[in-house]
Scaffold this motif. Structure first.
Motif, PDB file in Angstrom:
ATOM      1  N   ASP A  27      -0.230  -6.805 -21.022  1.00  0.00           N
ATOM      2  CA  ASP A  27      -1.438  -5.978 -21.011  1.00  0.00           C
ATOM      3  C   ASP A  27      -1.461  -5.024 -19.819  1.00  0.00           C
ATOM      4  OD1 ASP A  27      -2.416  -6.988 -23.356  1.00  0.00           O
ATOM      5  OD2 ASP A  27      -3.687  -8.512 -22.387  1.00  0.00           O
ATOM      6  N   GLU A  28      -0.594  -5.282 -18.827  1.00  0.00           N
ATOM      7  CA  GLU A  28      -0.500  -4.372 -17.683  1.00  0.00           C
ATOM      8  C   GLU A  28       0.274  -3.116 -18.087  1.00  0.00           C
ATOM      9  OE1 GLU A  28      -1.968  -4.624 -14.899  1.00  0.00           O
ATOM     10  OE2 GLU A  28      -2.599  -6.731 -14.838  1.00  0.00           O
ATOM     11  N   ASP A  29      -0.114  -1.993 -17.504  1.00  0.00           N
ATOM     12  CA  ASP A  29       0.546  -0.736 -17.857  1.00  0.00           C
ATOM     13  C   ASP A  29       0.414   0.240 -16.683  1.00  0.00           C
ATOM     14  OD1 ASP A  29       1.822   0.918 -19.991  1.00  0.00           O
ATOM     15  OD2 ASP A  29       0.027   2.160 -19.643  1.00  0.00           O
ATOM     16  N   PRO A  30       1.563   0.839 -16.303  1.00  0.00           N
ATOM     17  CA  PRO A  30       2.890   0.702 -16.899  1.00  0.00           C
ATOM     18  C   PRO A  30       3.674  -0.439 -16.258  1.00  0.00           C
ATOM     19  CG  PRO A  30       2.911   2.453 -15.274  1.00  0.00           C
ATOM     20  CD  PRO A  30       1.499   1.931 -15.308  1.00  0.00           C
ATOM     21  N   ILE A  31       4.640  -0.981 -17.003  1.00  0.00           N
ATOM     22  CA  ILE A  31       5.582  -1.977 -16.496  1.00  0.00           C
ATOM     23  C   ILE A  31       6.950  -1.639 -17.081  1.00  0.00           C
ATOM     24  CG2 ILE A  31       3.864  -3.802 -16.222  1.00  0.00           C
ATOM     25  CD1 ILE A  31       4.900  -5.044 -18.834  1.00  0.00           C
ATOM     26  N   GLN A  73      15.199   4.763 -16.921  1.00  0.00           N
ATOM     27  CA  GLN A  73      15.248   4.089 -18.213  1.00  0.00           C
ATOM     28  C   GLN A  73      13.854   3.958 -18.823  1.00  0.00           C
ATOM     29  OE1 GLN A  73      17.153   0.352 -17.514  1.00  0.00           O
ATOM     30  NE2 GLN A  73      18.898   1.272 -16.476  1.00  0.00           N
ATOM     31  N   GLU A  74      12.800   4.276 -18.078  1.00  0.00           N
ATOM     32  CA  GLU A  74      11.452   4.067 -18.543  1.00  0.00           C
ATOM     33  C   GLU A  74      10.873   5.322 -19.175  1.00  0.00           C
ATOM     34  OE1 GLU A  74      10.147   1.140 -18.527  1.00  0.00           O
ATOM     35  OE2 GLU A  74      11.815   0.259 -17.418  1.00  0.00           O
ATOM     36  N   THR A  75      10.031   5.115 -20.189  1.00  0.00           N
ATOM     37  CA  THR A  75       9.337   6.244 -20.790  1.00  0.00           C
ATOM     38  C   THR A  75       8.170   6.672 -19.910  1.00  0.00           C
ATOM     39  OG1 THR A  75       7.977   4.717 -22.065  1.00  0.00           O
ATOM     40  CG2 THR A  75       9.978   5.541 -23.114  1.00  0.00           C
ATOM     41  N   LYS A  76       7.661   5.741 -19.085  1.00  0.00           N
ATOM     42  CA  LYS A  76       6.610   6.041 -18.122  1.00  0.00           C
ATOM     43  C   LYS A  76       7.143   5.727 -16.724  1.00  0.00           C
ATOM     44  CE  LYS A  76       2.826   4.755 -21.242  1.00  0.00           C
ATOM     45  NZ  LYS A  76       1.629   3.887 -21.413  1.00  0.00           N
ATOM     46  N   ARG A  77       6.592   6.428 -15.744  1.00  0.00           N
ATOM     47  CA  ARG A  77       6.998   6.139 -14.363  1.00  0.00           C
ATOM     48  C   ARG A  77       6.369   4.820 -13.938  1.00  0.00           C
ATOM     49  NH1 ARG A  77       9.355   8.695 -10.246  1.00  0.00           N
ATOM     50  NH2 ARG A  77       8.785   8.118  -8.112  1.00  0.00           N
ATOM     51  N   VAL A  78       7.212   3.862 -13.580  1.00  0.00           N
ATOM     52  CA  VAL A  78       6.756   2.521 -13.212  1.00  0.00           C
ATOM     53  C   VAL A  78       6.672   2.427 -11.695  1.00  0.00           C
ATOM     54  CG1 VAL A  78       7.272   0.064 -13.329  1.00  0.00           C
ATOM     55  CG2 VAL A  78       7.820   1.547 -15.268  1.00  0.00           C
ATOM     56  N   PRO A  79       5.559   1.932 -11.173  1.00  0.00           N
ATOM     57  CA  PRO A  79       5.450   1.796  -9.713  1.00  0.00           C
ATOM     58  C   PRO A  79       6.440   0.764  -9.182  1.00  0.00           C
ATOM     59  CG  PRO A  79       3.601   0.717 -10.792  1.00  0.00           C
ATOM     60  CD  PRO A  79       4.330   1.492 -11.863  1.00  0.00           C
ATOM     61  N   ALA A  80       6.735   0.868  -7.929  1.00  0.00           N
ATOM     62  CA  ALA A  80       7.733  -0.017  -7.324  1.00  0.00           C
ATOM     63  C   ALA A  80       7.159  -1.398  -7.064  1.00  0.00           C
ATOM     64  CB  ALA A  80       8.227   0.589  -6.012  1.00  0.00           C
ATOM     65  N   LEU A  81       8.043  -2.378  -7.131  1.00  0.00           N
ATOM     66  CA  LEU A  81       7.699  -3.744  -6.723  1.00  0.00           C
ATOM     67  C   LEU A  81       8.023  -3.836  -5.237  1.00  0.00           C
ATOM     68  CD1 LEU A  81       6.887  -6.664  -7.408  1.00  0.00           C
ATOM     69  CD2 LEU A  81       9.261  -7.089  -8.046  1.00  0.00           C
ATOM     70  N   SER A  97      -5.095  -4.872  -4.268  1.00  0.00           N
ATOM     71  CA  SER A  97      -4.166  -3.938  -3.613  1.00  0.00           C
ATOM     72  C   SER A  97      -2.819  -3.842  -4.330  1.00  0.00           C
ATOM     73  CB  SER A  97      -3.935  -4.371  -2.161  1.00  0.00           C
ATOM     74  OG  SER A  97      -3.279  -5.645  -2.118  1.00  0.00           O
ATOM     75  N   MET A  98      -2.678  -4.540  -5.446  1.00  0.00           N
ATOM     76  CA  MET A  98      -1.384  -4.590  -6.158  1.00  0.00           C
ATOM     77  C   MET A  98      -1.368  -3.568  -7.289  1.00  0.00           C
ATOM     78  SD  MET A  98      -1.090  -8.756  -6.234  1.00  0.00           S
ATOM     79  CE  MET A  98       0.380  -8.833  -7.230  1.00  0.00           C
ATOM     80  N   ASN A  99      -0.178  -3.038  -7.567  1.00  0.00           N
ATOM     81  CA  ASN A  99      -0.028  -2.100  -8.681  1.00  0.00           C
ATOM     82  C   ASN A  99       0.264  -2.867  -9.982  1.00  0.00           C
ATOM     83  OD1 ASN A  99       2.856  -2.550  -8.977  1.00  0.00           O
ATOM     84  ND2 ASN A  99       3.148  -1.239  -7.159  1.00  0.00           N
ATOM     85  N   SER A 100       0.360  -2.143 -11.089  1.00  0.00           N
ATOM     86  CA  SER A 100       0.517  -2.781 -12.409  1.00  0.00           C
ATOM     87  C   SER A 100       1.788  -3.619 -12.500  1.00  0.00           C
ATOM     88  CB  SER A 100       0.526  -1.709 -13.505  1.00  0.00           C
ATOM     89  OG  SER A 100       1.592  -0.781 -13.304  1.00  0.00           O
ATOM     90  N   TYR A 101       2.871  -3.150 -11.926  1.00  0.00           N
ATOM     91  CA  TYR A 101       4.148  -3.875 -11.970  1.00  0.00           C
ATOM     92  C   TYR A 101       4.031  -5.175 -11.185  1.00  0.00           C
ATOM     93  CZ  TYR A 101       9.291  -4.390 -11.877  1.00  0.00           C
ATOM     94  OH  TYR A 101      10.580  -4.818 -12.019  1.00  0.00           O
TER      95      TYR A 101
END
Length: 420
Positions: A103-107, A24-32, A68-72
């Protein structure tokens, strides 16, 4: 709004680290990741159980691993911070954290959309209308629907508060039109806002049109009264009277000022009897005060309706509240016209005794005419002689004096003939 902001967390956690969201995302969102999710969920559980400080401490622990955390994951951390500060009514801090979310990207788009819209709502509540509009623009850029109903309403509210009334009109009209096209009236406050915008723009005809819709959809007493008032401003007296009468029949007119408006509409609309009835009942029920102003209007209504007894009673009540003799003078005129001569004389004498009359000579004329009608010629001539001393009655008094003299002489001749 609190439920909506809470839903940001619930929705995203439900979708959280599930990989299906990628489609569903226009960008690939990293996993939580599970370990981050569990710590955030624990923080939320602590806050939901009433221990907000412990919840914030748990979030602080998560934040210590920020590098160590990703944008999501970072976005979700800021989201939880924002939610907890919002729960403590620390709105400025809540806004700051929610702003960091977007302001985080991608989410995920769902998180960005909900957060941007909540930021617009919170900014509106804080009185930052320009920021509200900026967040709405960003929200619509993500959603891609420039005419979304909820955004239209929020945009109209912000523009109205900024004083940009003309610009505010388009989105609120569009929101209402969309609702009506779907056979749904929409929210009552939308109509209240559109009415306020038309009022600020001086568009009185449009104010009337939106009030007509508000009556149709919500049927509140105040809207009937407001529409009647607008009809009056437009000079549409018949429509005003019809609206007030319909409201009165439905029991919607309970305030004194509303009943007074109806009385005046009846009176100036040429229906004095109904004006008198409504005013009389309102005074009796204590909805209108029996003061000088109201009693004068009541008396005028009964005079125009040719209800002599009621007019005299109202004039007596009003006169008791007045320091001059004008109302007693008016009562004397009414009684003279009703051929109640002794009462007319008494009222005229009371008026003269109280004084401060605009036309005192007229009262001597009333006394003279009342005496003449009873064939009391000498008292009549005395009264006309007094009336001649006043400029306002001099000409009429001289005419009545000649007439009374003629009548007296004729009466004396008849009397002499009968005696011979």
């Amino acid at each position: 709004m609190r439920n909506l902001i809470g839903a940001i967390i619930v929705v995203v956690l439900a979708q959280g680290f599930v990989q299906q969201i990628y489609a569903q995302e226009t960008k690939r969102v990293p996993a939580l990741r599970e370990q981050v999710y569990s710590q955030l969920a624990r923080a939320q559980e602590l806050a939901d159980n009433g221990d907000v400080p412990a919840g914030l401490a748990a979030l602080k622990n998560v934040e210590s691993k920020l590098s160590s955390m990703n944008s999501y994951e970072r976005a979700m951390l800021w989201n939880f911070y924002g939610y907890m500060h919002y729960g403590k009514d620390q709105l400025d801090q809540a806004i700051n954290y929610f702003a960091k979310v977007v302001d985080e990207d991608p989410i995920p788009d769902a998180l960005k959309q909900n957060t941007l819209f909540s930021l617009a709502q919170l900014s509106l509540g804080q009185g930052d209308y320009a920021q509200t509009l900026r967040y709405l623009d960003r929200w619509q850029a993500v959603v891609g629907d420039a005419s979304a109903q909820k955004a239209d309403v929020l945009r109209a509210q912000a523009l109205y508060q900024k004083g940009d009334y003309q610009q505010a009109l388009t989105p609120i009209k569009r929101a209402i039109a969309t609702a009506e096209q779907n056979a749904d009236a929409g929210d009552e406050n939308w109509y209240v806002l559109q009415r306020a915008i038309h009022y600020e723009l001086g568009q009185t005809t449009d104010v009337a049109a939106i009030l007509e819709k508000m009556i149709k959809h919500f049927n509140k007493p105040e809207y009937w009264v407001q529409l009647a008032g607008v009809y009056g401003q437009l000079g549409q007296d018949q429509q005003q009277l019809a609206m007030l009468e319909a409201a009165y029949q439905q029991g919607f007119l309970s305030k004194g000022q509303d009943l007074q408006m109806l009385v005046q509409s009846y009176f100036f609309g040429g229906i004095p009897y109904k004006a008198g009835r409504v005013m009389e009942q309102a005074i009796a029920e204590g909805k209108l005060e029996a003061d000088l102003r109201n009693l004068k209007l009541l008396a005028q209504s009964w005079i125009a309706a040719r209800e002599t007894d009621r007019a005299v009673a109202a004039l007596e009540q009003a006169a008791a509240l007045s320091s001059d003799g004008e109302l007693d003078a008016q009562r004397a005129q009414v009684l003279l016209n009703a051929e109640r001569y002794e009462q007319a004389i008494a009222a005229a004498e009371t008026a003269l005794a109280k004084g401060n009359l605009e036309k005192p000579g007229t009262m001597h004329l009333v006394i003279g005419m009342a005496e003449l009608e009873q064939e009391n010629y000498n008292p009549a001539l005395q009264a006309f002689a007094k009336a001649k001393a006043f400029e306002d009655a001099r000409k009429a008094a001289a005419q009545w004096e000649r007439y009374a003299t003629s009548e007296k002489e004729q009466a004396e001749r008849i009397k002499q003939l009968q005696a011979s």
